[in-house]
Design a protein around this motif. Structure first.
Motif, PDB file in Angstrom:
ATOM      1  N   GLY A 186      -2.826  -6.576   9.721  1.00  0.00           N
ATOM      2  CA  GLY A 186      -1.857  -7.483   9.122  1.00  0.00           C
ATOM      3  C   GLY A 186      -2.074  -7.702   7.644  1.00  0.00           C
ATOM      4  O   GLY A 186      -1.660  -8.720   7.089  1.00  0.00           O
ATOM      5  N   LEU A 187      -2.712  -6.732   6.988  1.00  0.00           N
ATOM      6  CA  LEU A 187      -3.036  -6.840   5.565  1.00  0.00           C
ATOM      7  C   LEU A 187      -2.157  -5.948   4.695  1.00  0.00           C
ATOM      8  O   LEU A 187      -2.425  -5.755   3.513  1.00  0.00           O
ATOM      9  N   CYS A 188      -1.118  -5.402   5.284  1.00  0.00           N
ATOM     10  CA  CYS A 188      -0.136  -4.599   4.540  1.00  0.00           C
ATOM     11  C   CYS A 188       1.244  -4.993   5.041  1.00  0.00           C
ATOM     12  O   CYS A 188       1.523  -4.888   6.238  1.00  0.00           O
ATOM     13  N   THR A 189       2.103  -5.458   4.144  1.00  0.00           N
ATOM     14  CA  THR A 189       3.458  -5.847   4.538  1.00  0.00           C
ATOM     15  C   THR A 189       4.525  -4.908   3.989  1.00  0.00           C
ATOM     16  O   THR A 189       5.679  -4.972   4.402  1.00  0.00           O
ATOM     17  N   ILE A 190       4.145  -4.044   3.036  1.00  0.00           N
ATOM     18  CA  ILE A 190       5.090  -3.127   2.398  1.00  0.00           C
ATOM     19  C   ILE A 190       4.416  -1.783   2.180  1.00  0.00           C
ATOM     20  O   ILE A 190       3.258  -1.722   1.767  1.00  0.00           O
ATOM     21  N   PHE A 240       0.856  -1.182   0.000  1.00  0.00           N
ATOM     22  CA  PHE A 240       0.000   0.000   0.000  1.00  0.00           C
ATOM     23  C   PHE A 240       0.895   1.236   0.000  1.00  0.00           C
ATOM     24  O   PHE A 240       2.119   1.138   0.157  1.00  0.00           O
ATOM     25  N   GLY A 241       0.283   2.399  -0.173  1.00  0.00           N
ATOM     26  CA  GLY A 241       1.052   3.626  -0.309  1.00  0.00           C
ATOM     27  C   GLY A 241       1.310   4.334   1.009  1.00  0.00           C
ATOM     28  O   GLY A 241       0.406   4.481   1.831  1.00  0.00           O
ATOM     29  N   VAL A 278      -1.009   6.556   4.342  1.00  0.00           N
ATOM     30  CA  VAL A 278      -0.820   6.636   5.795  1.00  0.00           C
ATOM     31  C   VAL A 278      -0.728   8.084   6.234  1.00  0.00           C
ATOM     32  O   VAL A 278      -1.399   8.520   7.185  1.00  0.00           O
ATOM     33  N   VAL A 279       0.114   8.851   5.573  1.00  0.00           N
ATOM     34  CA  VAL A 279       0.382  10.225   5.990  1.00  0.00           C
ATOM     35  C   VAL A 279      -0.856  11.105   5.875  1.00  0.00           C
ATOM     36  O   VAL A 279      -1.131  11.939   6.745  1.00  0.00           O
ATOM     37  N   ARG A 280      -1.647  10.887   4.820  1.00  0.00           N
ATOM     38  CA  ARG A 280      -2.844  11.702   4.607  1.00  0.00           C
ATOM     39  C   ARG A 280      -4.043  11.215   5.421  1.00  0.00           C
ATOM     40  O   ARG A 280      -5.063  11.879   5.491  1.00  0.00           O
ATOM     41  N   GLY A 281      -3.933  10.026   6.000  1.00  0.00           N
ATOM     42  CA  GLY A 281      -5.023   9.496   6.799  1.00  0.00           C
ATOM     43  C   GLY A 281      -6.054   8.723   6.010  1.00  0.00           C
ATOM     44  O   GLY A 281      -7.157   8.463   6.493  1.00  0.00           O
ATOM     45  N   GLY A 282      -5.706   8.314   4.794  1.00  0.00           N
ATOM     46  CA  GLY A 282      -6.627   7.530   3.980  1.00  0.00           C
ATOM     47  C   GLY A 282      -6.306   7.652   2.512  1.00  0.00           C
ATOM     48  O   GLY A 282      -5.473   8.466   2.092  1.00  0.00           O
ATOM     49  N   SER A 283      -6.984   6.844   1.715  1.00  0.00           N
ATOM     50  CA  SER A 283      -6.782   6.844   0.268  1.00  0.00           C
ATOM     51  C   SER A 283      -7.513   8.014  -0.380  1.00  0.00           C
ATOM     52  O   SER A 283      -8.623   8.353   0.015  1.00  0.00           O
ATOM     53  N   ALA A 286      -7.814   2.106   3.656  1.00  0.00           N
ATOM     54  CA  ALA A 286      -6.884   2.954   4.398  1.00  0.00           C
ATOM     55  C   ALA A 286      -5.677   2.125   4.793  1.00  0.00           C
ATOM     56  O   ALA A 286      -5.807   1.077   5.434  1.00  0.00           O
ATOM     57  N   ALA A 287      -4.500   2.566   4.426  1.00  0.00           N
ATOM     58  CA  ALA A 287      -3.291   1.781   4.653  1.00  0.00           C
ATOM     59  C   ALA A 287      -3.049   1.542   6.140  1.00  0.00           C
ATOM     60  O   ALA A 287      -2.601   0.458   6.535  1.00  0.00           O
TER      61      ALA A 287
END
Length: 381
Positions: free
Chosen positions: A290-294, A266-267, A271-276, A282-283
């Motif tokens: 546990g659905l984002c590893t990178i 995910f991007g 994270v920084v903006r608080g959502g997509s 939302a990252a």
């Protein structure tokens, strides 16, 4: 040049106050010692972190074309992008070069120039810069050339993208297709006529994906699928050996990838903006589950060094686990076993960050070279 970083808190399994000695482009040792060094960095008050591995970044496109239709020399753009990468602590960068069926910024001529110039400039760039081939799957005429690039070792990672379907659905929404039209140099009518011609070959796309995935596997090139729309699509891609789910479009698809133990991207701007900004998951929430590893820079390099601090501050992950999202995890997913951690024998890729009041990259070391320094007091103590 040998180098010693003293007095900082190095991220091993946890943050530990220890010296880090570098020699010959590698991490030589950890802990205090009497050995001398050509350069000493006094890192009191700093975190000493593994260098960031950015598996997907296309912000360099804005260095090439900062305004629609206003292009600059690619060498100039790549050198400028390199400085931006290093200022963000990114020591390994996969430039996400989209080769689409459209002309202009994402057309064939630009892709060919970029694959050549990235390779030519690589020795002088501070970051280890590699070519991330974002293949638009409807760009069928490019298949043979991309297969050749894979065999020749010119591609660092292959990603399958499909923005054609979405473009067709948005044809009556000028606000949606306007940016694409602008970067091609075509009129709106010409662009939509091109979309129709491209889409008419839909029946050929699946076979092309199968052949290119096989070519990538034979070449040992990691493969990603971009914007998987459903668990079924993820399973289809998995069957082709496409083991990295890049920006899955919904939570169910991310669960499908996680259940198979696959890497999920995910991007960091999310994270920084608080959502997509596109209504996707939302990252931060994906990290919590546990659905984002990178995390990848996507379109904004400075988000990558900041995102792990925000995740830790918000309780989404420990700081050590959060930093792995931008260092060890992407390195592992892309087969780069010589980096992503601080350990003797590994590549000397490090980033020094002053964490307060706002995390700030003050120095970046790539391959044992000091390639970015924002605080000269680090050299005087």
């Amino acid at each position: 040049m040998s180098m010693k970083i003293t007095g900082g808190q190095a991220l091993l399994d946890e943050l530990v106050t220890t010296d880090v000695a570098l020699d010959g482009g590698r991490i030589a040792s950890l802990g205090g010692g009497t050995q001398t060094a050509d350069l000493v960095i006094h890192a009191q008050g700093c975190l000493v972190l593994p260098g960031i591995v950015d598996c997907h970044g296309d912000a360099f496109e804005r260095h090439i074309m900062p305004r629609p239709g206003v292009a600059f020399d690619i060498d100039l753009a790549l050198r400028d992008a390199d400085r931006a990468l290093l200022a963000s602590g990114i020591t390994t960068a996969f430039h996400g070069v989209t080769w689409s069926w459209e002309p202009g910024l994402r057309g064939a001529e630009n892709a060919r120039r970029l694959v050549e110039r990235i390779a030519a400039l690589k020795p002088e760039l501070g970051a280890d810069t590699r070519f991330h081939m974002r293949h638009e799957t409807f760009n069928l005429d490019a298949e043979d050339e991309i297969a050749a690039w894979l065999a020749e070792g010119r591609i660092g990672v292959l990603a399958f993208n499909d923005h054609t379907e979405g473009t067709l659905k948005s044809r009556h929404r000028p606000d949606k297709v306007g940016k694409m039209v602008e970067r091609t140099g075509l009129s709106h009518g010409e662009f939509m006529e091109l979309v129709d011609r491209v889409y008419a070959r839909k029946g050929e796309v699946a076979g092309s994906i199968i052949r290119l995935a096989e070519a990538a596997r034979k070449a040992g090139v990691p493969i990603m699928s971009h914007d998987d729309m459903s668990p079924e699509m993820r399973r289809e891609h998995r069957a082709l050996g496409i083991a990295v789910a890049e920006f899955p479009i919904n939570e169910a698809t991310a669960h499908e990838a996680a259940g198979a133990g696959e890497a999920i991207v995910f991007g960091a701007p999310n994270v920084v903006r608080g959502g997509s900004h596109t209504g996707c998951p939302a990252a931060e929430e994906m990290v919590r589950q546990g659905l984002c590893t990178i995390l990848a820079s996507d379109y904004y390099y400075p988000a990558l060094p900041l995102a792990p601090f925000l995740l830790a501050e918000r309780g989404a992950a420990s700081f050590a686990a959060a930093w792995k999202l931008v260092s060890e995890n992407p390195a592992t997913a892309l087969g780069l076993t010589d980096r992503g951690r601080i350990a003797p024998g590994l590549r000397a890729d490090l980033v020094l960050v002053r964490p307060e009041p706002t995390p700030r990259v003050v120095a970046t070391i790539a391959g044992g070279r000091l390639v970015h320094l924002a605080d000269p007091s680090l050299l005087t103590g």
